[in-house]
Design a protein around this motif. Sequence first.
Motif, PDB file in Angstrom:
ATOM      1  N   HIS A  28      -3.838 -39.446  29.051  1.00 48.59           N
ATOM      2  CA  HIS A  28      -5.036 -39.331  28.271  1.00 48.59           C
ATOM      3  C   HIS A  28      -5.430 -40.817  27.524  1.00 48.59           C
ATOM      4  O   HIS A  28      -6.407 -41.107  27.359  1.00 48.59           O
ATOM      5  N   PHE A  38      -1.348 -35.953  34.005  1.00 56.35           N
ATOM      6  CA  PHE A  38      -1.996 -34.678  34.076  1.00 56.35           C
ATOM      7  C   PHE A  38      -0.850 -33.260  34.538  1.00 56.35           C
ATOM      8  O   PHE A  38      -1.354 -32.217  34.326  1.00 56.35           O
ATOM      9  N   HIS A 139      -9.687 -29.117  25.234  1.00 56.72           N
ATOM     10  CA  HIS A 139      -8.146 -28.996  25.332  1.00 56.72           C
ATOM     11  C   HIS A 139      -7.741 -27.457  25.299  1.00 56.72           C
ATOM     12  O   HIS A 139      -6.654 -26.815  25.473  1.00 56.72           O
TER      13      HIS A 139
END
Length: 202
Positions: A28, A38, A139
């Motif tokens: 990120h 990821f 998130h």
Amino acid sequence: MTCEKRLEYRADIDYLRALAVVAVIGFHYDLPGFGGGFVGVDVFFVISGYVIARLIWSEIGAGSFSFVRFYERRARRLLPALYLMILSTGVVAWFVAPPDYYRMFFGSAVSALLFSSNIFFWLQTGYFDLPTVGKVLIHTWSLSVEEQFYFLFPVVTWLWSRLFAEPTSRRSLGLVVAGTVALCVLNELWIKQSASAAFYVA
């Protein structure tokens, strides 16, 4: 061997969790070498699945499994931090977010509380498409996926233990392997049809 012995602390699992978190953070923040970070989310899902399966099977084997106790433990572990996070971000959003963005925030907050924010964000946008102020809770999609797993997996596992007196029998393992392959194929087909849906739901 007692249930407590089977569930003794596993430092290697915590190390893997730490690596998964570092990978996601590095991704990120666009840190060099973390372009595939990821996958840390997937690693975390696998670890959670292993830990929960290990816990449930050990308690079923010991004759001490309880749905109420299982869900109560999950709630104590996850809900206080979730409530605090949504409350604190909600206060900040009230003062800094434009009306349209605040409506998006409110919708995502409600969906997070209902453990369905993965579906909410799937229907709203791609992962990186929302303006920053509007996606402060994005998130929580992974938490919703995990909670959905917590709702379903204990029931499936308990039913499986009733169908198969010996869960490691050839027939039981064969069905597990066949089901795993079928789910992988379904996920690949889903990715081709809708990558966003496969990301948030599958």
